[in-house]
Design a protein around this motif. Structure first.
Motif, mmCIF file in Angstrom:
data_model
loop_
_atom_site.group_PDB
_atom_site.id
_atom_site.type_symbol
_atom_site.label_atom_id
_atom_site.label_comp_id
_atom_site.label_asym_id
_atom_site.label_seq_id
_atom_site.Cartn_x
_atom_site.Cartn_y
_atom_site.Cartn_z
ATOM 1 N N PRO A 56 76.266 -126.932 22.509
ATOM 2 C CA PRO A 56 77.621 -126.454 22.845
ATOM 3 C C PRO A 56 77.901 -126.449 24.346
ATOM 4 N N ILE A 57 77.206 -127.314 25.085
ATOM 5 C CA ILE A 57 77.411 -127.349 26.539
ATOM 6 C C ILE A 57 77.907 -128.733 26.939
ATOM 7 N N VAL A 58 79.039 -128.766 27.614
ATOM 8 C CA VAL A 58 79.540 -130.054 28.120
ATOM 9 C C VAL A 58 79.321 -130.068 29.631
ATOM 10 N N ASN A 59 79.286 -131.270 30.191
ATOM 11 C CA ASN A 59 79.041 -131.333 31.642
ATOM 12 C C ASN A 59 79.909 -132.379 32.319
ATOM 13 N N ARG A 60 80.009 -132.260 33.621
ATOM 14 C CA ARG A 60 80.831 -133.188 34.414
ATOM 15 C C ARG A 60 79.961 -133.864 35.469
ATOM 16 N N ILE A 61 78.726 -134.115 35.113
ATOM 17 C CA ILE A 61 77.792 -134.699 36.101
ATOM 18 C C ILE A 61 78.251 -136.081 36.556
ATOM 19 N N ARG A 62 78.699 -136.872 35.589
ATOM 20 C CA ARG A 62 79.120 -138.237 35.919
ATOM 21 C C ARG A 62 80.251 -138.222 36.962
ATOM 22 N N ILE B 124 80.030 -127.634 36.850
ATOM 23 C CA ILE B 124 79.284 -128.764 36.270
ATOM 24 C C ILE B 124 79.088 -128.569 34.769
ATOM 25 N N PHE B 125 78.672 -127.389 34.393
ATOM 26 C CA PHE B 125 78.400 -127.120 32.972
ATOM 27 C C PHE B 125 79.383 -126.087 32.418
#
Lengths: 71, 156
Positions: free
Chosen positions: A5-11, A65-66
């Motif tokens: 249930p964790i999304v990220n914006r690393i890209r 980020i997360f």
């Protein structure tokens, strides 16, 4: 992983950090490039330590980020 | 195929273990029917050969792998590698314990019921108890590498 249930914006963060490569980020936070790839795809949740290191690299808060998104 | 240093290392261990000890166990099974004294010597030689060859092959191949990727070799396992290794160890350990329990059960059963050993055609294989233990160990190693690699391929 099905159901993380964790999304990220690393890209996105990498793109805005002079198009930092996965390998460069991996070197900075002390994991392999394959681990960065798995995190970006949402297949693997990193430890708090690695998550905080990423926040430090991108000079932002962890929540930038997360994000926790329960279904 | 995009593989990390640790994943390649596990592939080397899995393939070398399966090939070397597969050959070893095949020859052990083929010893059935060979005169006991002769079979005991052959079994001992086969075991020594398998162990020495296994150490040599692993050392050479891992050395070559490390030589082609200094940085990854020095870095060692990261947290994801350790998680996958932990999952593999859990399965491998369970199989090893099962093998030991089965061997103990066999030894105790035969100790109290020596007449049962006459019904075992496999008793013709010399050092059978040692081979069962060895088989459990190798099976646990193969399971350990396989589960770890399965996790790498699955990705999480």
């Amino acid at each position: 992983m099905a159901g993380i249930p964790i999304v990220n914006r690393i890209r996105e963060k990498r793109f805005f950090a002079d198009e930092m490569t996965q390998q460069a980020l991996a070197d900075k936070v002390g994991v392999t490039r394959q681990t960065i790839m798995a995190i970006e795809k949402g297949k693997y949740s990193p430890s708090l330590e690695v998550a905080f290191k990423m926040a430090e690299v991108f000079e932002c808060h962890l929540e930038d980020i997360f994000q926790y998104q329960p279904e | 195929m995009d593989m990390s240093f640790k994943e390649k290392s596990h592939w080397i261990s899995l393939v070398s273990t399966v090939c070397i000890f597969g050959y070893y166990f095949y020859n052990i099974v083929m010893l059935e029917g060979v005169p006991a004294e002769e079979a005991k010597d052959v079994a001992k030689t086969l075991l020594l050969q398998a162990i020495v060859l296994s150490i040599l092959v692993e050392a050479v191949l891992h050395g070559m792998l490390a030589a082609t990727n200094h940085k990854a070799a020095e870095m060692g396992a990261d947290e994801r590698d350790k998680l996958f290794e932990y999952r593999g160890n859990q399965v491998g350990y369970t199989i090893l314990v099962l093998g030991v329990v089965i061997t103990l059960g066999r030894i105790i059963t035969l100790e109290y019921n020596p007449e049962l050993s006459n019904f075992y055609p496999s008793r013709q294989i010399p050092l059978l108890t040692a081979h069962i233990l060895m088989f459990s160990f190798i099976l646990s190693e193969v399971a350990r590498f396989s589960v770890t690699l399965f996790n790498y391929r699955r990705g999480y």
